[in-house]
Design an enzyme around this catalytic site. Sequence first.
Site, PDB file in Angstrom:
ATOM      1  N   ASP A 338       0.835  -1.201   0.000  1.00  0.00           N
ATOM      2  CA  ASP A 338       0.000   0.000   0.000  1.00  0.00           C
ATOM      3  C   ASP A 338       0.867   1.247   0.000  1.00  0.00           C
ATOM      4  O   ASP A 338       2.026   1.226   0.390  1.00  0.00           O
ATOM      5  CB  ASP A 338      -0.890   0.009   1.232  1.00  0.00           C
ATOM      6  CG  ASP A 338      -0.065   0.090   2.510  1.00  0.00           C
ATOM      7  OD1 ASP A 338       0.816  -0.771   2.683  1.00  0.00           O
ATOM      8  OD2 ASP A 338      -0.278   1.015   3.303  1.00  0.00           O
ATOM      9  N   GLU A 339       0.284   2.336  -0.422  1.00  0.00           N
ATOM     10  CA  GLU A 339       0.881   3.673  -0.311  1.00  0.00           C
ATOM     11  C   GLU A 339       2.324   3.730  -0.786  1.00  0.00           C
ATOM     12  O   GLU A 339       3.164   4.399  -0.186  1.00  0.00           O
ATOM     13  CB  GLU A 339       0.758   4.173   1.137  1.00  0.00           C
ATOM     14  CG  GLU A 339      -0.675   4.372   1.550  1.00  0.00           C
ATOM     15  CD  GLU A 339      -0.861   4.729   3.010  1.00  0.00           C
ATOM     16  OE1 GLU A 339      -1.877   5.385   3.322  1.00  0.00           O
ATOM     17  OE2 GLU A 339      -0.027   4.350   3.843  1.00  0.00           O
ATOM     18  N   ALA A 340       2.606   3.039  -1.865  1.00  0.00           N
ATOM     19  CA  ALA A 340       3.960   3.057  -2.437  1.00  0.00           C
ATOM     20  C   ALA A 340       4.090   4.245  -3.385  1.00  0.00           C
ATOM     21  O   ALA A 340       4.398   4.104  -4.568  1.00  0.00           O
ATOM     22  CB  ALA A 340       4.245   1.740  -3.153  1.00  0.00           C
TER      23      ALA A 340
END
Length: 531
Positions: A338-340
């Site tokens: 996530d949230e890369a």
Amino acid sequence: MRVLRRTLGTLLALGALGAAASCTDARGDDARPGDDPPAALAPFERLLPAPVSARAEGPGYPFGPGTVIRTGPDPDQEVRRVGELLAEQLRGPTGLPLPVVDGADGDGDGVRLRLDGDAEGVGDEGYRLESAPGGVTLTARSAAGLFHAGQTLRQLLPAAGPGTVPGGTVTDRPRFAYRGAMVDIARHFFTVEQVKRYVDQLAQYKVNTLHVHLTDDQGWRLAVDSWPRLAAYGGGSEVGGGPGGHWTKEEYRELVRYAGRRYVDVVPEIDMPGHVNAALASYPELTCDGKAPARYTGIKVGFSSLCVGKERTYEFVDQVLGELAELTPGRYLHIGGDEAHSTPAADYAAFMDRAQEVVGRHGKTVVAWHQLASARPAPDAVLQYWGHDRTPAADKAAVVAAAKAGHPVILSPADRLYLDMKYDAATKPGLAWAGLVPVKRAYSWDPGAYLAGLPESAVLGVEAALWTENVANRADWELMAFPRVLGLAELGWSPAGALDWASYGRRLADQGPRLEAQGIGYFRAPDVPWS
């Protein structure tokens, strides 16, 4: 996922608890000070999660000094362990010795544990509980089912004192296979003993999965032999500048063993390719410029990334996940994803391809946050959805498309099941980027009909996540988790027809004395008619 938005009669048949509002006080969350208290619930009406069916019939079985727990003439070793654990759980509240016996007298009075591979109506994890003056019989197809039956038995006895198990029959089984809770020990460090306490709290309500978020920008919490500075250096920080800490491999093994004895599978998470500042600070070779960043103690996200173009990165992934797979007997390894935001989309997809291949090579099944749907999920990968009401339709559609292509989905909507969200504006710990989440909102939704176009058959289950950017101690942990995590337990276990706020609110209120007896500090939500 976490902070990008932060800145901004007594009869229960199938579905009968939903109808039970007609025979309970309809005040629900509209109760007002000064109203007459609702009539006391009958014993089988108190059960949480709501069972598939329960029928009161005749006198029950009184617990007394002579009560024993019987595991049968030739008990399976696992059944014996279930009996011993049940006795341990009941001795404190009842004050009775409750010896565990087996042998030819397995059919005498007391509590009888029986495995029956042909038991009807109970499935793999369900059970039947039958109570009469001669004793209580717990029947299941599996030891896990017997364990769950024992947890129901605990609720049919007083929170303190021996009491009498009411006469009747409960037949029960779970709606979803995966009923999970996650705790983040990366933002703030918590010991194995604290997490074991949570396992006990969860297991009594039939939660069967513990997801542990082991690594993030703020800290690396598990020793890895092949990369020792991850824990030795990367574990030495946490949000706010505290000392951090980490678990040894033996401590992790102890948690896995402890949870397993309570039929709770541990799903470990190593978040990647983002959320990795603690790893980069420990090993600059994992960065693209070879320079180590400082350790991080804030709560921003999306700024870190493994260097996707370096082969050394994949040696790291293979060795770390390999050691973790060896430590973890369960089926799943969670690899985050996530949230890369600092990893270009093409690089993200390429990295996740290789990381998923590593998981498969080590004999495990991938779980990843739902952003994996925008890349190329491995054939058996599980997606964990953490979106909320304001999540873009395109993101939801990608998850639904992946599910229809064969990828099971775990539902953790942030505005329902993120336990770090504040109950109300006055709640001191927690955050509110997904909105305020009072107890009623956390409970009042149907996982089988939550995402438009997502069939219930694609829902593996539900999970409540407790992120710890603003949760730094046990008191705050329990305040934020309880009582909302009990709603998660019911959403995962009970039939859809039983999901009714008026009934649930009263049954939840009835759990208050039990939580207090166990020393669990909980939020006395104004939308629950506490006694």
